[in-house]
Write a protein that holds these residues in place. Structure first.
Motif, PDB file in Angstrom:
ATOM      1  N   VAL A 947      38.129  -4.476  21.586  1.00 19.82           N
ATOM      2  CA  VAL A 947      39.390  -5.139  21.227  1.00 19.82           C
ATOM      3  C   VAL A 947      39.806  -4.754  19.813  1.00 19.82           C
ATOM      4  CG1 VAL A 947      40.466  -7.376  20.834  1.00 19.82           C
ATOM      5  CG2 VAL A 947      38.994  -7.034  22.820  1.00 19.82           C
ATOM      6  N   GLN A 948      38.840  -4.663  18.929  1.00 18.84           N
ATOM      7  CA  GLN A 948      39.173  -4.302  17.555  1.00 18.84           C
ATOM      8  C   GLN A 948      39.701  -2.875  17.481  1.00 18.84           C
ATOM      9  OE1 GLN A 948      36.047  -5.211  14.847  1.00 18.84           O
ATOM     10  NE2 GLN A 948      37.135  -4.477  13.025  1.00 18.84           N
ATOM     11  N   GLU A 949      39.155  -1.968  18.278  1.00 15.86           N
ATOM     12  CA  GLU A 949      39.680  -0.605  18.301  1.00 15.86           C
ATOM     13  C   GLU A 949      41.102  -0.573  18.857  1.00 15.86           C
ATOM     14  OE1 GLU A 949      36.938   1.656  20.541  1.00 15.86           O
ATOM     15  OE2 GLU A 949      35.374   1.725  18.960  1.00 15.86           O
ATOM     16  N   SER A 956      47.188  -1.228  10.719  1.00 13.91           N
ATOM     17  CA  SER A 956      46.082  -1.513   9.805  1.00 13.91           C
ATOM     18  C   SER A 956      45.713  -2.989   9.881  1.00 13.91           C
ATOM     19  CB  SER A 956      46.471  -1.137   8.371  1.00 13.91           C
ATOM     20  OG  SER A 956      45.465  -1.491   7.459  1.00 13.91           O
ATOM     21  N   VAL A 957      44.446  -3.272  10.220  1.00 13.98           N
ATOM     22  CA  VAL A 957      43.938  -4.637  10.330  1.00 13.98           C
ATOM     23  C   VAL A 957      43.188  -4.968   9.047  1.00 13.98           C
ATOM     24  CG1 VAL A 957      42.479  -6.217  11.625  1.00 13.98           C
ATOM     25  CG2 VAL A 957      43.770  -4.442  12.838  1.00 13.98           C
ATOM     26  N   VAL A 958      43.552  -6.093   8.408  1.00 18.68           N
ATOM     27  CA  VAL A 958      42.927  -6.466   7.138  1.00 18.68           C
ATOM     28  C   VAL A 958      41.953  -7.624   7.288  1.00 18.68           C
ATOM     29  CG1 VAL A 958      44.889  -5.632   5.795  1.00 18.68           C
ATOM     30  CG2 VAL A 958      44.873  -8.001   6.578  1.00 18.68           C
ATOM     31  N   LEU A 959      42.020  -8.394   8.405  1.00 16.75           N
ATOM     32  CA  LEU A 959      41.137  -9.544   8.567  1.00 16.75           C
ATOM     33  C   LEU A 959      40.960  -9.837  10.045  1.00 16.75           C
ATOM     34  CD1 LEU A 959      39.524 -11.815   7.128  1.00 16.75           C
ATOM     35  CD2 LEU A 959      41.586 -13.223   7.256  1.00 16.75           C
ATOM     36  N   PHE A 969      43.616 -11.522  14.586  1.00 22.00           N
ATOM     37  CA  PHE A 969      43.765 -10.259  13.887  1.00 22.00           C
ATOM     38  C   PHE A 969      44.940 -10.386  12.919  1.00 22.00           C
ATOM     39  CE2 PHE A 969      41.533  -8.985  17.723  1.00 22.00           C
ATOM     40  CZ  PHE A 969      40.618  -8.056  17.248  1.00 22.00           C
ATOM     41  N   THR A 970      44.692 -10.111  11.646  1.00 22.15           N
ATOM     42  CA  THR A 970      45.740 -10.126  10.623  1.00 22.15           C
ATOM     43  C   THR A 970      46.020  -8.699  10.198  1.00 22.15           C
ATOM     44  OG1 THR A 970      45.034 -12.300   9.833  1.00 22.15           O
ATOM     45  CG2 THR A 970      46.416 -10.990   8.352  1.00 22.15           C
ATOM     46  N   MET A 976      53.811  -4.893  12.546  1.00 22.24           N
ATOM     47  CA  MET A 976      52.671  -4.487  13.352  1.00 22.24           C
ATOM     48  C   MET A 976      52.250  -5.605  14.299  1.00 22.24           C
ATOM     49  SD  MET A 976      50.406  -2.564  10.414  1.00 22.24           S
ATOM     50  CE  MET A 976      51.092  -1.253   9.415  1.00 22.24           C
ATOM     51  N   ALA A 977      52.415  -6.850  13.862  1.00 22.14           N
ATOM     52  CA  ALA A 977      52.088  -7.971  14.733  1.00 22.14           C
ATOM     53  C   ALA A 977      53.007  -7.999  15.950  1.00 22.14           C
ATOM     54  CB  ALA A 977      52.174  -9.278  13.958  1.00 22.14           C
ATOM     55  N   LEU A 978      54.289  -7.702  15.759  1.00 24.07           N
ATOM     56  CA  LEU A 978      55.207  -7.659  16.903  1.00 24.07           C
ATOM     57  C   LEU A 978      54.843  -6.521  17.853  1.00 24.07           C
ATOM     58  CD1 LEU A 978      58.691  -8.347  15.241  1.00 24.07           C
ATOM     59  CD2 LEU A 978      57.231  -9.934  16.504  1.00 24.07           C
ATOM     60  N   GLN A 979      54.432  -5.390  17.311  1.00 25.13           N
ATOM     61  CA  GLN A 979      54.016  -4.280  18.174  1.00 25.13           C
ATOM     62  C   GLN A 979      52.760  -4.626  18.962  1.00 25.13           C
ATOM     63  OE1 GLN A 979      53.622  -0.792  15.731  1.00 25.13           O
ATOM     64  NE2 GLN A 979      55.724  -0.897  14.956  1.00 25.13           N
TER      65      GLN A 979
END
Length: 1291
Positions: A947-949, A956-959, A969-970, A976-979
């Protein structure tokens, strides 16, 4: 929390992302700050993370929030960037700091809350770990100043004592009955709440709200009750700053040092009785400042003209009327037109004009009370005798707030606004008087009015509280306590103020700006957005600001502007009163330069010219001067930033350019010899905002201002412009020094709020650049005679440096088709014939630059601007020739409806501010789980990695966090959240996963963020104010003379009525004594130092007859000293009385002027003879001549009367064409007339003012019959003066 309820931890693992943990020791929950994000952790998560390489940092009482700070912008190169890059300027440049309270003291407990005073704070970086050997002395300077500001015991916060509603210090008692919403005007750390709110943090639980000002508390025992007395002063954060750094009003109508003071009495044992009374203070709501080194008496400079101040004044008046009810304005400024109060008189004068014309303040009383004059020597009895009697009705009408048992008994219906120059010492005393007066009414309600001992106890205690309150407010604004009337204490505090305000306040002001503006300070993108967006939208995410700037063509329409930029080195202005070239005028340079250039070219060139240029006048004038004062050691050391010479130039320039259309001055600035004036056409005056000035010294490596630049920036309509006038290093071979001067100015010229020069749509740069020509003098003169300009320009130092990109990269200059402008012999067309024989050169130049956005590169219609005219004028009073450049540019106007639509479209594609999505099992898969199987067990290590991949492929995931069987996922960006949501559902490892936004209502959350900088002030009452505003807010000042006549009519009528009664009561003597000359008190248009005499720099020009001038409201005058005619007649009479005081005969007064009662002069009241006595009386307007002053030597026989006498009905003749203009002193404009010889002897008696004029010298006819009796013949002996001692002859 007040007992160190918060604890801070920082991550010490250097190989992992840095993080800070803020733990609530009671609730065992925490906030995690990591990679620019904030997350709320539960108790188990807190324990798990705290043990993961986290060490304890410190304990604190409360958290103010997260400070977003942008360091000052430093360009890698000094040339203007072709376009902005929002990632490099804004995204990576913002630094985050956590601000916490480490020491505080409790003030009181009231309304189920405890009030604390902040004494010490700490600022922790959220980017880097604090080392173990950390020393506060090694912090950055801005951080030290921030700690000083927040720790100066002027900030307060409240915490609840138990369950129930918490006391909000930003709300007064009356507003708390109407709303529980915080008043943003007094919410000082609102920008620190912005970042946590974007990540969904409960700010009410984790952060405190601080108020700046003063809270004085006391308890008094009253029989069986214990009333609590509070004096709460709330300082507004809308226009906050130090004494000389922040003055007047801003474009949004917010004034400096605006304080709401609440006098509150709470008696819990009397059915929870609450009594409250509100007063306000604030500086004069006009654009004014006090430039230069301020020691002792401070000069007051109106930084914007009245026409440009109308809109801001009306916004402030509307705010007061809507939020505080009916208003009474107490103006405590001085009214004397000489001495220390001269600047205050001009400021008070303009204040009354604006108040009279503003529709929001017309129904409010404006009381002018010269405190220093009326209460001289500490005599405050006149506050009750003179001040209270004028506002007693309003005090009764406004009342005070009262509630009992939670039920409102009465409401305060209005407020009194007091102001002096600084709103400190004088205002403190007046507000103390009004507060103590209202205390009597409150005690009457409490039933102790008849108890003298109890009343004395209340009065003494409250008076002490008011004194401490004034000291605290003065400490915040001026750096010292208030002046109390003690010579020793006041002298020490005045000296401390001088040092503090002139030397230390700049760093303090920077700290205040960082606290209130956050990352909007020194922010390149925010500077570009200020001209397009309203104030509340500036706090939106940077993604919104960038897209709004990129798409501005969707909601703006173009508008043409014509800008005229001129430069002139006037060589100190010493020769501009010469009569050698009196036929030359500034019109030839500023208005008719194009016409003269076309005429000159038609005489030289016989080829047919192109179409005649249009005669449309400019919309904007920017006129720069060099060497406007002598560059001597005195002016250089004093760093002159205001001079009467420059002010005279400004007044004359406005007269000249207003020949065809009305122009108003926006502002002007001066640095020793460099001065810059900006004017706009009257139709644009109400659309000018965000005006600011700045200067840069380049002389002696930046130490002196003999060389340097001044800059003025403004936004007209929605187009930002910056104007620069500079004077570079001199010398034929000093090219590198001149390039370095440009380099320094371009880098250091940064306007307030960190706005660089290149953050404007247009930059206009003029001045004496001193670039020379690399040829010999003979070669240059030969090429000039042949007009081979192209050959000369090949050796021009500026052109050569421009090609090498050493200066003015990206700027545009017009074609030079005129002779070099330097250096000439004075009053001659010959170049320098002195021993130095300087080489002629184009030292005086004008260039401009336009910003090119990325969108403009694809627009074929984009162009930087069209140069309509570029030439010089033939004014010969200096060794330079003036230059003028007229440029047609394209501005923009925002269409608000289209802007709102564009904003909604941008927000729709923006995404949530927290940039967080939630990944969880689908509902069907959760429903199909086996009984007893936890959903969290499905997420094994392999599934978590997959899932992280998948989320990393989106952005870009920061947290990453695992919360309640869900994965959070932040991302680094909200889009990027909308995508990521659009990729839902995900099928990974045989499991179906859903991706949702953590904050689905993110649009509402964004509106809450923007509301932090919006207007949230609740009106005191339910009154609906209906005022019809003018469409054109400037037109009310166009008839300013008539407005002032109406303003002072009541004052004059009262004096006239008293004068008539005095005349009726006292019989007239048979032979009246000579009346005293009437003093004229015209208000100065600009404050002028008493020692400097204004003089106009212009040559002799015909002047239009000006309208009647007005008088400043002054201290009470004896009825016999008040002129009952118009102010212009009074001023005219003074001039004639000064010029004819040696004459003993009189003429008839103007028709309609009542006679002035007789006045017997005394020795103490004698006045010296004016220099105007040298002017020939036949050249002055005809008016009634007052008697000679007692100091004049009495003639043996009266001199001859004028040959021509005018009847009372005839209008006074105007000045003859040969007379000098009023702006020039007579001694400089015309030769003096020899004074009339005056034989010794007693002065003759004068007839009554209503007698006919004295017959001429040749008149021999009989005197007119009927009353009054005829005038005695000239052969009669003089009548000796009565009751007057002999006066020694005049020296």
């Amino acid at each position: 929390m007040a007992t160190l309820g918060l604890r801070l931890y920082q991550k010490t693992d250097a190989n992992a992302d840095f993080a800070v943990l803020l733990e609530n020791k009671k609730a065992k929950t925490s906030l995690l700050f990591q990679a620019g994000t904030i997350a709320t952790l539960t108790h188990p998560e807190t324990d798990a993370i705290r043990s993961d390489f986290h060490c304890r940092l410190l304990d604190c009482h409360g958290c103010l929030g997260v400070l977003q700070f942008c360091p000052p912008i430093h360009f890698p190169i000094l040339d203007p960037p072709p376009e902005y890059s929002w990632i490099s300027w804004e995204g990576e440049n913002t630094q985050l700091y956590l601000v916490v309270v480490t020491r505080c003291s409790k003030i009181c407990s009231i309304f189920n809350s405890s009030v604390y005073k902040i004494q010490e704070v700490d600022i922790i970086s959220l980017q880097a770990m604090r080392p173990a050997n950390y020393k506060p002395q090694e912090e950055d300077q801005w951080m030290k100043e921030m700690k000083k500001v927040l720790g100066n015991e002027s900030f307060y916060f409240s915490l609840p004592n138990g369950p129930g509603e918490q006391l909000d210090l930003t709300l007064c008692a009356q507003r708390r009955t109407r709303t529980s919403k915080t008043d943003n005007k007094f919410f000082w750390n609102r920008m620190l709440h912005l970042h946590p709110k974007r990540f969904g943090i409960d700010c009410e639980q984790w952060l405190i709200k601080i108020m700046c000002g003063s809270i004085e508390f006391s308890t008094i025992y009253m029989n069986n009750h214990t009333p609590k007395i509070l004096l709460i002063s709330r300082l507004s954060c809308e226009r906050a700053g130090t004494r000389f750094m922040v003055r007047g009003v801003n474009d949004n109508g917010h004034v400096a040092n605006f304080v709401e003071t609440e006098q509150l009495i709470h008696v819990d044992s009397m059915n929870n009785t609450i009594l409250s009374y509100i007063q306000t203070r604030g500086t004069v709501p006009l654009f004014w400042e006090q430039p230069g080194l301020n020691v002792g008496s401070h000069k007051v400079k109106m930084s914007r003209e009245p026409e440009v101040s109308v809109q801001a004044f009306q916004k402030h008046a509307r705010f007061l009327r809507e939020k505080y009810g009916k208003q009474v304005t107490i103006n405590l400024l001085g009214t004397g037109v000489t001495g220390k109060s001269q600047g205050e008189a001009a400021l008070s004068h303009m204040f009354q004009i604006q108040h009279k014309n503003c529709p929001w303040s017309r129904d409010g009383q404006h009381v002018v009370f010269d405190f220093h004059q009326e209460c001289r020597g500490g005599n405050t009895e006149n506050l009750a005798k003179k001040l209270k009697t004028q506002i007693s009705n309003e005090i009764e009408e406004f009342g005070y707030f009262c509630s009992r048992s939670g039920v409102v008994q009465s409401m305060q219906q209005g407020s009194i606004r007091s102001n002096c120059l600084d709103c400190l010492d004088r205002t403190n005393r007046v507000q103390t008087f009004l507060g103590l007066d209202m205390l009597q009414k409150m005690l009457e309600y409490l039933g102790v009015l008849g108890n003298y001992v109890m009343m004395q106890r209340f009065t003494q205690k409250l008076e002490e509280m008011w004194k401490d309150n004034g000291n605290r407010i003065s400490q915040i604004y001026a750096g010292t306590g208030a002046l109390q009337g003690s010579k020793l204490i006041d002298g020490a505090r005045s000296a401390a103020r001088t040092i503090q305000n002139n030397l230390l306040d700049s760093s303090k002001q920077e700290a205040i700006d960082i606290l209130l503006h956050g990352n909007l300070l020194n922010n390149y993108l925010a500077a570009l957005s200020r001209s397009l967006l309203p104030t509340n939208l500036l706090v939106a995410p940077f993604t919104v600001l960038k897209q709004m700037c990129d798409g501005c063509l969707n909601y703006t329409t173009p508008i043409p502007f014509r800008v005229a930029v001129g430069t002139y080195n006037v060589n100190g202005g010493k020769h501009f009163r010469s009569l050698a070239y009196k036929h030359l005028s500034l019109d030839d340079w500023l208005l008719d330069s194009r016409k003269h250039s076309v005429l000159h070219s038609s005489l030289v060139d016989t080829t047919p010219t192109e179409e005649e240029p249009d005669g449309r006048p400019p919309d904007i004038f920017a006129i720069g001067f060099e060497e406007i004062v002598d560059l001597n050691a005195t002016n250089i050391v004093q760093n002159t930033q205001w001079s009467e010479n420059a002010a005279s130039w400004g007044r004359e320039l406005q007269k000249v350019i207003s020949r065809d259309e009305k122009f108003v001055m926006v502002t002007w600035s001066q640095l020793v010899g460099v001065a810059l004036f900006v004017f706009v056409n009257e139709r644009h005056a109400s659309h000018v905002k965000d005006v600011s000035v700045e200067s840069v010294k380049t002389g002696m490596q930046g130490a002196t201002g003999n060389k340097g630049a001044v800059g003025i920036r403004m936004v007209i309509r929605n187009t930002s412009m910056a104007f620069v006038c500079s004077h570079f290093a001199a010398g034929q071979k000093e090219v590198n020094e001149r390039n370095n001067d440009y380099d320094t100015i371009a880098r250091k010229l940064i306007f307030p709020l960190g706005q660089p020069l290149w953050a404007h749509d247009y930059v206009f740069w003029c001045g004496d650049f001193n670039y020379r020509i690399n040829l010999s003098r003979d070669e240059v003169i030969d090429l000039v005679q042949r007009q081979e300009w192209s050959v000369l320009l090949q050796s021009d130092q500026l052109k050569l440096s421009y090609k090498e990109e050493k200066c003015f990269k990206g700027f545009i200059e017009g074609d030079i088709n005129f002779a070099p402008t330097y250096k000439y012999d004075l009053f001659s067309d010959d170049y320098d014939t002195s021993e130095k024989a300087r080489v002629p050169a184009w030292t005086d130049r004008v260039l401009f630059w336009r910003r090119c956005y990325a969108r403009d590169k694809e627009n074929p219609k984009w162009h930087p601007g069209d140069i309509v005219h570029y030439g010089r004028a033939e004014l010969k009073q200096s060794d330079h020739r003036p230059v003028l450049c007229i440029i047609d540019i394209e501005g923009q106007i925002v269409v608000e409806g289209q802007r709102d639509t564009n904003y909604q479209n941008v927000v729709q594609d923006l995404g949530p501010s927290d940039c967080t999505v939630v990944v969880q099992l689908s509902k069907d898969e959760i429903h199909n789980l086996e009984e007893g199987c936890d959903a969290g067990a499905v997420f094994d290590d392999d599934l978590l990695t997959a899932v992280q991949e998948a989320m990393g492929a989106v952005g870009s995931v920061v947290l990453v966090r695992f919360v309640d069987n869900k994965i959070w996922f932040t991302f680094a960006d909200s889009r990027m959240a909308l995508q990521a949501v659009q990729s839902s559902p995900l099928t990974i490892g045989g499991h179906t996963l859903e991706v949702q936004l953590k904050t689905p209502e993110w649009r509402n959350q964004l509106e809450e963020e923007l509301a932090l900088c919006g207007d949230s002030t609740m009106p005191l009452t339910d009154e609906v104010v209906q005022v019809q505003e003018q469409q054109d807010v400037v037109h009310t000042l166009r008839n300013m003379q008539g407005a002032l006549e109406s303003l002072y009519s009541e004052h004059d009528n009262q004096i006239n009525d008293g004068e008539v009664e005095h005349q009726r009561a006292s019989p007239q003597p048979p032979r009246p004594t000579p009346p005293r000359p009437i003093p004229s008190r015209p208000p100065p248009p600009r404050p002028t130092p008493p020692s400097s005499a204004p003089s106009s720099p212009a040559t002799a020009r015909s002047q239009k007859q000006q309208g009647p001038k007005v008088m400043v409201i002054t201290k009470p005058i004896r009825p016999t000293q008040v002129a009952t005619g118009s102010a212009s007649d009074t001023h005219q009479a003074l001039n004639e009385s000064s010029s004819t005081q040696s004459l003993s005969s009189t003429t008839s007064s103007h028709q309609g002027h009542p006679p002035i009662p007789p006045w017997t002069p005394s020795l103490e009241e004698t006045s010296p003879t004016s220099e105007m006595s040298q002017v020939d009386s036949s050249q002055l307007p005809h008016t009634s001549a007052p008697s000679p002053p007692p100091s004049a030597p009495p003639p043996s026989q009266p001199p001859t009367a004028p040959q021509q006498s005018h009847p009372p009905s005839a209008p006074p003749p105007s000045l003859p064409p040969s007379a000098p203009p009023p702006s020039l002193p007579p001694s400089a404009a015309s030769p003096p007339t020899p004074p009339i010889s005056q034989p010794s002897g007693p002065p003759p008696a004068l007839p009554r003012r209503d007698l006919p004029p004295v017959p001429s010298r040749g008149g021999s006819g009989p005197p007119p019959s009927g009353p009054p009796p005829p005038i005695p013949s000239r052969t009669l002996p003089p009548v000796p003066a009565r009751n007057l001692p002999p006066v020694p002859p005049r020296k």
